[in-house]
Write a protein that holds these residues in place. Structure first.
Motif, PDB file in Angstrom:
ATOM      1  N   THR A 114      -5.983  31.778  27.608  1.00 44.80           N
ATOM      2  CA  THR A 114      -6.599  33.036  27.681  1.00 44.80           C
ATOM      3  C   THR A 114      -5.646  34.140  27.584  1.00 44.80           C
ATOM      4  O   THR A 114      -4.716  33.990  27.942  1.00 44.80           O
ATOM      5  CB  THR A 114      -7.307  33.197  29.079  1.00 44.80           C
ATOM      6  N   SER A 115      -6.054  35.116  26.973  1.00 49.78           N
ATOM      7  CA  SER A 115      -5.669  36.372  26.975  1.00 49.78           C
ATOM      8  C   SER A 115      -6.660  37.337  26.585  1.00 49.78           C
ATOM      9  O   SER A 115      -7.287  37.182  25.431  1.00 49.78           O
ATOM     10  CB  SER A 115      -4.569  36.630  25.934  1.00 49.78           C
ATOM     11  N   ARG A 116      -7.232  38.331  27.399  1.00 52.48           N
ATOM     12  CA  ARG A 116      -8.044  39.492  26.770  1.00 52.48           C
ATOM     13  C   ARG A 116      -7.444  40.294  25.601  1.00 52.48           C
ATOM     14  O   ARG A 116      -8.350  40.519  24.900  1.00 52.48           O
ATOM     15  CB  ARG A 116      -8.271  40.208  28.264  1.00 52.48           C
ATOM     16  N   ALA A 175      -8.372  33.243  24.168  1.00 54.54           N
ATOM     17  CA  ALA A 175      -9.624  33.857  24.203  1.00 54.54           C
ATOM     18  C   ALA A 175      -9.649  34.438  25.511  1.00 54.54           C
ATOM     19  O   ALA A 175      -8.856  34.270  26.394  1.00 54.54           O
ATOM     20  CB  ALA A 175     -10.560  32.423  24.306  1.00 54.54           C
ATOM     21  N   THR A 176     -10.886  35.264  25.732  1.00 58.53           N
ATOM     22  CA  THR A 176     -11.124  35.703  27.174  1.00 58.53           C
ATOM     23  C   THR A 176     -11.394  34.447  27.921  1.00 58.53           C
ATOM     24  O   THR A 176     -11.942  33.704  27.695  1.00 58.53           O
ATOM     25  CB  THR A 176     -12.150  36.781  26.780  1.00 58.53           C
ATOM     26  N   PRO A 177     -11.196  35.021  29.408  1.00 61.34           N
ATOM     27  CA  PRO A 177     -11.120  33.807  30.393  1.00 61.34           C
ATOM     28  C   PRO A 177     -12.775  33.471  30.336  1.00 61.34           C
ATOM     29  O   PRO A 177     -13.030  32.431  30.571  1.00 61.34           O
ATOM     30  CB  PRO A 177     -11.027  34.674  31.742  1.00 61.34           C
ATOM     31  N   GLU A 178     -13.606  34.284  30.168  1.00 58.01           N
ATOM     32  CA  GLU A 178     -15.076  33.862  30.179  1.00 58.01           C
ATOM     33  C   GLU A 178     -15.479  33.171  29.057  1.00 58.01           C
ATOM     34  O   GLU A 178     -16.320  32.306  29.274  1.00 58.01           O
ATOM     35  CB  GLU A 178     -15.823  35.178  29.918  1.00 58.01           C
ATOM     36  N   ASN A 179     -14.505  33.260  27.864  1.00 62.57           N
ATOM     37  CA  ASN A 179     -15.322  32.135  26.726  1.00 62.57           C
ATOM     38  C   ASN A 179     -14.207  31.099  26.606  1.00 62.57           C
ATOM     39  O   ASN A 179     -14.176  30.467  25.434  1.00 62.57           O
ATOM     40  CB  ASN A 179     -14.890  33.142  25.494  1.00 62.57           C
ATOM     41  N   ALA A 180     -13.262  30.909  27.533  1.00 62.63           N
ATOM     42  CA  ALA A 180     -12.086  29.630  27.487  1.00 62.63           C
ATOM     43  C   ALA A 180     -12.720  28.302  27.965  1.00 62.63           C
ATOM     44  O   ALA A 180     -11.964  27.487  27.873  1.00 62.63           O
ATOM     45  CB  ALA A 180     -11.003  30.122  28.110  1.00 62.63           C
ATOM     46  N   ALA A 181     -13.803  28.064  28.668  1.00 61.15           N
ATOM     47  CA  ALA A 181     -14.304  26.860  29.180  1.00 61.15           C
ATOM     48  C   ALA A 181     -13.457  26.298  29.983  1.00 61.15           C
ATOM     49  O   ALA A 181     -12.839  25.199  29.980  1.00 61.15           O
ATOM     50  CB  ALA A 181     -14.595  26.122  28.025  1.00 61.15           C
TER      51      ALA A 181
END
Length: 353
Positions: free
Chosen positions: A40-42, A65-71
């Motif tokens: 992750t990295s915003r 990927a953002t934390p919300e989209n990183a599964a």
């Protein structure tokens, strides 16, 4: 456990753009039991990891990927290579999904929440999880780590100081004066992280050598808490860190007064016996003068024991601050947590010159 059965461990990394993050990627990309699943990295959302770190071309195909989209909740274990405070804010949600956590920041290092809040200037978000977490110094807490759901990876300076003192304090009877321990420690500039700061600019740090944190450093209470627990009594510690003009490497010199009743002790033999079965600790021959370059990019920690006078002991400890002092130790913890030999994926030879 999944590792022992041959199934790949699905690994996520939160905050993979810093130096500890790229070290995790370097080590895990070559780990035979790991499947890198998310990073992750915003700020860098969508950027290929290998674009930021070209040394990983052909080894890591992930994109940030953002934390919300990183599964992350689909992972078996998540490493937090983030600023202090991030892991504890996300820990409960991951634990609820059965994900294990290894935090490379300070959220799960200090058991005393008041001390944590004093030094890190934030309330602890999950004291109940903290109470069940394990301090991830393998050579001290191997059995506890193997059954842990949350591991607080030790700080880099504490790793050298604690391992340099452990044989002298454990067993219920200290061999040195526990009230006058001096830890004189030096670190390369990468220990300050990848953020832009004037003090770590090339023109500021190169061709110079300075002490910092003399009035107080965040690693002091961490070291003192662990040493006090090992010794069974509060310790008196003088800890002075220094910045040296090299990229990576750490050198800690420990000065100790030998107790009168311990003057007949063979300290070289004591250290050799204590660490004989530790794969990543090398007790060097008598008279050795270790150099940081001998551990560069490896998970090795080397110790040399000197006795310049009958009543004085000097212990020299070196490591790579980004490997054994951070990401390598984190992988060592992961191996234990998933039933793997702790050396798996970590037997890199140091880089010379």
């Amino acid at each position: 456990m999944s590792g022992a059965l041959g199934k790949k461990i699905k690994v996520g990394i939160v905050g993979g753009t810093g130096y500890t993050g790229v070290e995790l990627l370097r080590l895990l990309s070559q780990h035979p039991n790991v499947e890198l699943t998310a990073i992750t990295s915003r700020k860098e959302d969508g950027m290929p990891v290998a674009q930021m770190y070209p040394n990983l071309r052909g080894h890591v195909d992930l994109c940030f990927a953002t934390p919300e989209n990183a599964a992350l909740d689909q992972c078996d274990v998540v490493f937090f290579a983030t600023p202090h405070g991030v892991a504890m804010s996300q820990a409960q949600a991951l634990l609820d999904k059965g994900v294990r956590i290894i935090d490379l920041a300070a959220d799960f290092r200090l058991q005393d929440t008041a001390v944590f809040e004093q030094w890190y200037k934030m309330p602890h978000a999950c004291p109940d999880i903290l109470a069940d977490s394990v301090y991830g110094l393998v050579e001290l807490n191997r059995l506890k780590i193997s059954g842990a759901s949350v591991v607080g990876n030790p700080g880099c300076y504490p790793t050298t100081v604690i391992l340099g003192l452990l044989p002298l304090l454990e067993g219920g009877k200290a061999l040195v004066d526990t009230q006058h321990i001096i830890a004189d420690c030096k670190s390369g500039v990468s220990g300050a992280g990848r953020k832009a700061e004037v003090a770590t600019l090339f023109s500021e740090a190169s061709d110079s050598f300075k002490a910092y944190g003399v009035a107080g450093h965040r690693h002091h209470p961490e070291i003192a808490e662990q040493l006090s627990a090992i010794a069974g009594q509060p310790v008196g510690l003088t800890f002075v860190p220094h910045l040296v003009p090299m990229i990576r490497g750490m050198f800690s010199t420990l000065y100790l007064r030998i107790l009168p009743e311990a003057l007949d002790t063979d300290f070289q033999a004591l250290f050799e016996t204590r660490y004989v079965n530790e794969a990543f600790i090398d007790v060097m021959p008598p008279g050795s003068l270790p150099e940081t370059r001998s551990v560069r990019a490896s998970n090795q920690l080397r110790i040399a024991v000197h006795r310049p006078s009958p009543g004085q002991l000097v212990v020299l400890v070196i490591q790579d601050n980004l490997v054994k002092g951070a990401s390598g130790q984190a992988v060592q913890n992961m191996n234990l947590m998933f039933g793997l030999p702790e050396t798996t994926g970590l037997e890199h030879v140091a880089v010379l010159p």
